[in-house]
Design an enzyme around this catalytic site. Structure first.
Site, PDB file in Angstrom:
ATOM      1  N   ASN A   9     -73.189  20.377  13.319  1.00  0.00           N
ATOM      2  CA  ASN A   9     -71.902  20.074  13.949  1.00  0.00           C
ATOM      3  C   ASN A   9     -71.740  18.556  14.006  1.00  0.00           C
ATOM      4  OD1 ASN A   9     -69.710  19.761  15.631  1.00  0.00           O
ATOM      5  ND2 ASN A   9     -70.707  20.638  17.465  1.00  0.00           N
ATOM      6  N   TRP A  10     -70.866  18.040  13.153  1.00  0.00           N
ATOM      7  CA  TRP A  10     -70.720  16.573  13.055  1.00  0.00           C
ATOM      8  C   TRP A  10     -69.906  16.001  14.205  1.00  0.00           C
ATOM      9  CZ3 TRP A  10     -69.492  15.362   7.176  1.00  0.00           C
ATOM     10  CH2 TRP A  10     -70.560  15.837   6.389  1.00  0.00           C
ATOM     11  N   LYS A  11     -69.243  16.871  14.964  1.00  0.00           N
ATOM     12  CA  LYS A  11     -68.377  16.407  16.058  1.00  0.00           C
ATOM     13  C   LYS A  11     -67.395  15.347  15.521  1.00  0.00           C
ATOM     14  CE  LYS A  11     -71.940  17.785  19.236  1.00  0.00           C
ATOM     15  NZ  LYS A  11     -72.580  17.652  20.537  1.00  0.00           N
ATOM     16  N   HIS A  96     -67.409  25.819  21.950  1.00  0.00           N
ATOM     17  CA  HIS A  96     -68.430  24.786  22.169  1.00  0.00           C
ATOM     18  C   HIS A  96     -68.240  24.212  23.568  1.00  0.00           C
ATOM     19  CE1 HIS A  96     -70.611  21.029  21.929  1.00  0.00           C
ATOM     20  NE2 HIS A  96     -71.276  21.572  20.919  1.00  0.00           N
ATOM     21  N   GLU A  98     -68.241  21.332  24.700  1.00  0.00           N
ATOM     22  CA  GLU A  98     -67.340  20.166  24.785  1.00  0.00           C
ATOM     23  C   GLU A  98     -65.870  20.602  24.770  1.00  0.00           C
ATOM     24  OE1 GLU A  98     -69.227  17.969  21.622  1.00  0.00           O
ATOM     25  OE2 GLU A  98     -70.981  17.742  22.913  1.00  0.00           O
ATOM     26  N   GLU A 169     -76.524  27.361  23.733  1.00  0.00           N
ATOM     27  CA  GLU A 169     -76.652  25.914  23.885  1.00  0.00           C
ATOM     28  C   GLU A 169     -76.568  25.559  25.366  1.00  0.00           C
ATOM     29  OE1 GLU A 169     -75.386  23.687  20.091  1.00  0.00           O
ATOM     30  OE2 GLU A 169     -73.586  24.055  21.251  1.00  0.00           O
ATOM     31  N   GLY A 175     -77.042  16.704  23.399  1.00  0.00           N
ATOM     32  CA  GLY A 175     -76.920  15.254  23.281  1.00  0.00           C
ATOM     33  C   GLY A 175     -77.753  14.485  24.292  1.00  0.00           C
ATOM     34  N   SER A 214     -80.096  19.205  21.378  1.00  0.00           N
ATOM     35  CA  SER A 214     -81.135  18.232  21.048  1.00  0.00           C
ATOM     36  C   SER A 214     -82.186  18.756  20.064  1.00  0.00           C
ATOM     37  CB  SER A 214     -81.804  17.706  22.321  1.00  0.00           C
ATOM     38  OG  SER A 214     -80.853  17.014  23.125  1.00  0.00           O
ATOM     39  N   GLY A 235     -76.511  18.975  16.443  1.00  0.00           N
ATOM     40  CA  GLY A 235     -75.459  17.969  16.583  1.00  0.00           C
ATOM     41  C   GLY A 235     -75.935  16.651  16.005  1.00  0.00           C
ATOM     42  N   GLY A 236     -76.381  15.749  16.884  1.00  0.00           N
ATOM     43  CA  GLY A 236     -76.793  14.393  16.506  1.00  0.00           C
ATOM     44  C   GLY A 236     -77.662  14.318  15.254  1.00  0.00           C
TER      45      GLY A 236
HETATM   46  P1  PGA Z   1     -77.050  17.827  19.935  1.00  0.00           P
HETATM   47  O1  PGA Z   1     -75.690  18.716  19.902  1.00  0.00           O
HETATM   48  O2  PGA Z   1     -77.939  18.385  18.860  1.00  0.00           O
HETATM   49  O3  PGA Z   1     -76.581  16.445  19.648  1.00  0.00           O
HETATM   50  O4  PGA Z   1     -77.635  17.998  21.281  1.00  0.00           O
HETATM   51  C1  PGA Z   1     -75.730  20.101  19.723  1.00  0.00           C
HETATM   52  C2  PGA Z   1     -74.353  20.681  19.783  1.00  0.00           C
HETATM   53  O5  PGA Z   1     -73.520  20.181  20.557  1.00  0.00           O
HETATM   54  O6  PGA Z   1     -74.042  21.658  19.075  1.00  0.00           O
END
Ligand code: PGA
Length: 253
Positions: A9-11, A96, A98, A169, A175, A214, A235-236
């Site tokens: 997930n590149w956000k 998600h 967010e 998650e 993050g 993470s 994510g990251g």
């Molecule tokens: P993260 O994000 O790996 O940066 O914690 C995961 C996600 O939001 O899907």
């Protein structure tokens, strides 16, 4: 057999030039890991060009980070499931944390978005997970089950429902660099599978369940060891093609 899924997930990161370099590296690295399926989730505006960069990829799919619950209409700024399918998406992330936090997406809307995704032929990756406050109040399973229940209610109305992917998650692990403790995670993943099995045993064996929060190469092995984990939502670390592929390589072991 559930094919492991390594999803990135590149956000809201990346632009044309770096996306291209990243995708080329992912396509190349993924080729040698053919037992796995990879998926990348660039921002909407880069989907079309990502699709063309992925055209020679055998096991890297394209997905979007969210979708409208409506098929079309006066919804400024939104994108429909049909449009995502049209530009070559296979997957879409729904619910998600967010989106739940910043756009106030409710469980009911999550279910509607899933319905829209299935009817357009997309595979939803539904995110569930508790906040830190809910964790501390020992509400993890209650919250996760409630978030999942609305989606499971669609089971008899959606074609290909067994393709559903659920991503657990924990919000506090996203993050933050703090990944959840593996035995805690496995407990939640098993509870998710049990909740599905209570509705339909066969379905529970087909739905893929991912962990996210993470995820990085250094904690992949312990996640892989969990019997109910069918992959990860990254994510990251997915912004670095080397790390993303390394997570896949460690999963493949
Ligand atoms: P993260 O994000 O790996 O940066 O914690 C995961 C996600 O939001 O899907």
């Amino acid at each position: 057999m559930r094919t492991p899924l390594i999803a990135g997930n590149w956000k809201m990161h990346g632009q044309t030039t770096e996306n291209k370099v990243r995708l080329q590296e992912i396509v190349l690295g993924a080729k040698n890991l053919s037992q796995l399926e990879f998926a990348v989730f660039p921002p909407f505006v880069y989907l079309t060009e990502s699709e063309s960069l992925l055209k020679d990829a055998v096991n890297v799919r394209l997905g979007a980070q969210t979708v409208s619950e409506y098929a079309n209409g006066a919804y400024t700024g939104d994108v429909s499931a049909g449009m995502l399918a049209d530009v070559g998406c296979t997957y879409v992330i729904i619910g998600h944390s967010e989106r739940r936090a910043y756009h106030h997406t409710t469980n009911k809307q999550v279910a509607k978005k899933c319905e829209a995704a299935f009817s357009a032929g997309l595979i939803p990756i539904v995110c569930v997970g508790e906040t830190l406050d809910e964790l501390e109040r020992e509400l993890t399973l209650t919250v996760v089950q409630e978030q999942l229940e609305v989606v499971l209610q669609l089971k008899d109305n959606c074609a290909n429902f067994s393709q559903l992917v659920v991503a657990y998650e924990p919000v506090w692990a996203i993050g933050s660099g703090k990944s959840a403790n593996p035995s805690q995670v496995q407990e939640v993943l098993a509870a998710i599978r049990l909740q599905i099995a209570r509705k339909d045993e066969k379905l529970a064996q087909m739905v893929r369940i991912l962990y996210g929060g993470s995820v990085k190469p250094s904690n992949t092995a312990e996640l892989f060891a969990m019997p109910d984990a069918d992959g990860v939502l990254v994510g990251g670390a997915s912004l670095d093609a080397k790390q993303f592929i390394e997570i896949g390589r460690l999963w493949n072991k």
